[in-house]
Design an enzyme around this catalytic site. Structure first.
Site, short mmCIF file in Angstrom:
data_model
loop_
_atom_site.label_atom_id
_atom_site.label_comp_id
_atom_site.label_asym_id
_atom_site.label_seq_id
_atom_site.Cartn_x
_atom_site.Cartn_y
_atom_site.Cartn_z
N HIS A 1 0.81 -1.21 0.00
CA HIS A 1 0.00 0.00 0.00
C HIS A 1 0.85 1.27 0.00
CE1 HIS A 1 -3.44 -2.50 2.00
NE2 HIS A 1 -3.27 -2.79 0.73
N GLU B 1 -2.97 -6.56 -9.70
CA GLU B 1 -1.62 -6.27 -9.20
C GLU B 1 -0.64 -7.18 -9.92
OE1 GLU B 1 -1.84 -6.62 -4.95
OE2 GLU B 1 -3.60 -5.33 -4.84
N GLU C 1 -3.20 -13.44 -3.92
CA GLU C 1 -2.20 -12.38 -4.09
C GLU C 1 -0.99 -12.59 -3.18
OE1 GLU C 1 -3.32 -8.52 -2.37
OE2 GLU C 1 -5.36 -9.30 -2.19
#
Length: 404
Positions: free
Chosen positions: A234, A264, A360
């Site tokens: 982040h 991503e 992820e």
């Protein structure tokens, strides 16, 4: 002339036709589910205060800016309570009634809420969202006979997506792919993180407008990171210029009517060294293995344990920094979360058809070490009767993502 200063009023400006992201029936079905929760707990009314639950049950996604907002649901009514600064927008963008509170007198918000619920009732609320101050005001103005935390129950309902929600989420995944390709095209030596991020964001917003011409547009964003800045998932965008051999993190986040999706990917500028390639390929292998595990009947903790074992066998587990995936729906980086559907050791939720979850994995190698940087791949899967349907289509891996 004397101006009347009311505590509240109704400002039903304009109509509701085609304003909501879903059909009226979709919201009626959601409210029917909430009424089941109310019946189970013997509730007379529910006071929803979080952005995600207000949006989920009413359609209205508020912007608080320090003001309280609510959706009050009784056995017969669904009423949003909003501030005067929003004028008629909450009415147009909600399935039920709307009451505007004024700020002529402190706590008019709570007077409106109490006028809908009545005093001395059994009230459901979101204990994970109410501050201590607002919890005290709820008790002071509503004087509930009993209070019940319904945050976990509403989360359980939101975790199981309707066909309409899944259709919207698929659009979001497609939009994220569009942003990914725009970012890839913008990568070049000398370009800044900010410039590349803007290319992805603009492409996604144009695509959302094309697919949903009657929507409201807000909060679509990109985190594009390079070099050391890839170490956290982040980390915000900087103005750093890209250099040949840099590791990159592409992160596309389209927001459609409060529904968040994500893409991503790891990339490199121009070339990738051998140490980096080994880490990257290991993370890709974990990603592919993890996606193969996402099927009905598997628990979140079971999937997590298996990927842990996979990485430990390759002596890479120590570089993992967070869970392997999470739910998607009405949520965002600044509101909402379905924490009961996350791929972590302490979550035992069993996957069911209708759930939507990401895979992820991320490995982070410290600065100064061979292969330094953060490696992350991210696909969204819809759980079906047959297994997991991958709705992310932008390619991953060195064959496509060594660019610039």
């Amino acid at each position: 002339m004397t101006v009347t200063r009311p505590e509240h009023y109704r400002y039903h400006n304009g109509g509701k036709k085609d304003a909501l992201p879903f059909t009226d029936q979709e919201y009626h079905d959601r409210l029917a589910g909430l009424h089941d929760i109310m019946e189970l707990h013997g509730l007379d009314a529910v006071v929803l205060t979080s952005m995600h639950n207000v949006a989920y049950y009413s359609g209205f996604l508020y912007c608080s800016f320090g003001r309280p907002y609510a959706c009050v649901v009784t056995k017969t009514d669904c009423v949003t309570v909003s501030a005067g600064i929003d004028a008629g927008q909450p009415w147009r963008r909600s399935i039920g009634d709307n009451i505007t509170f004024t700020d002529w007198k402190r706590d008019n918000f709570w007077r409106v809420v109490a006028s809908v619920t009545g005093e001395g009732k059994v009230i459901g609320c979101e204990a994970d969202h109410l501050t201590m101050e607002r919890a005290e005001k709820l008790n002071a103005f509503l004087k509930p006979k009993r209070g019940v935390d319904i945050s976990a129950a509403t989360m359980e309902q939101r975790m199981r997506k309707s066909p309409a929600e899944i259709a919207l989420i698929k659009h979001g995944a497609n939009v994220a792919d569009v942003g990914g390709y725009a970012i890839r095209d913008a990568v070049r030596v000398g370009a800044t993180e900010l410039e590349v991020a803007m290319a992805g964001r603009d492409a996604m917003e144009r695509e959302i407008a094309k697919r949903f011409p009657d929507a409201e547009y807000r909060d679509t964003w990109v985190w594009f990171q390079s070099g050391l800045n890839t170490d956290g998932a982040h980390n915000p965008v900087t103005n750093r210029a890209l250099q040949r051999g840099d590791i990159l993190s592409l992160n596309c986040f389209p927001m459609i009517s409060g529904y968040y999706t994500a893409l991503e990917r790891t990339l490199f500028v121009g070339e990738v060294d051998d140490a980096s390639l080994r880490v990257w390929e290991t993370n890709i292998a974990a990603h592919e293995y993890g996606m193969s595990l996402l099927k009905p009947g598997a628990s979140c903790s079971e999937v997590t344990a298996k990927i842990n074992d996979f990485l430990e066998e390759r002596q890479m587990l120590q570089y993992r920094t967070f869970g392997y995936g999470h739910s998607f729906g009405v949520l965002s980086h600044y509101y909402g979360r379905e924490a009961g559907l996350e791929l972590r050791e302490d979550i035992d939720t069993v996957l069911e058809p209708g759930m939507v979850i990401s895979m992820e994995p991320m490995l982070t190698i410290a600065d100064g070490q061979p292969g330094a940087g953060g490696y992350r791949e991210h696909d969204i899967l819809v759980i079906t009767e047959e297994g997991g349907e991958d709705i992310t289509h932008y390619p991953y891996g060195p064959g496509f993502n060594v660019v610039g």
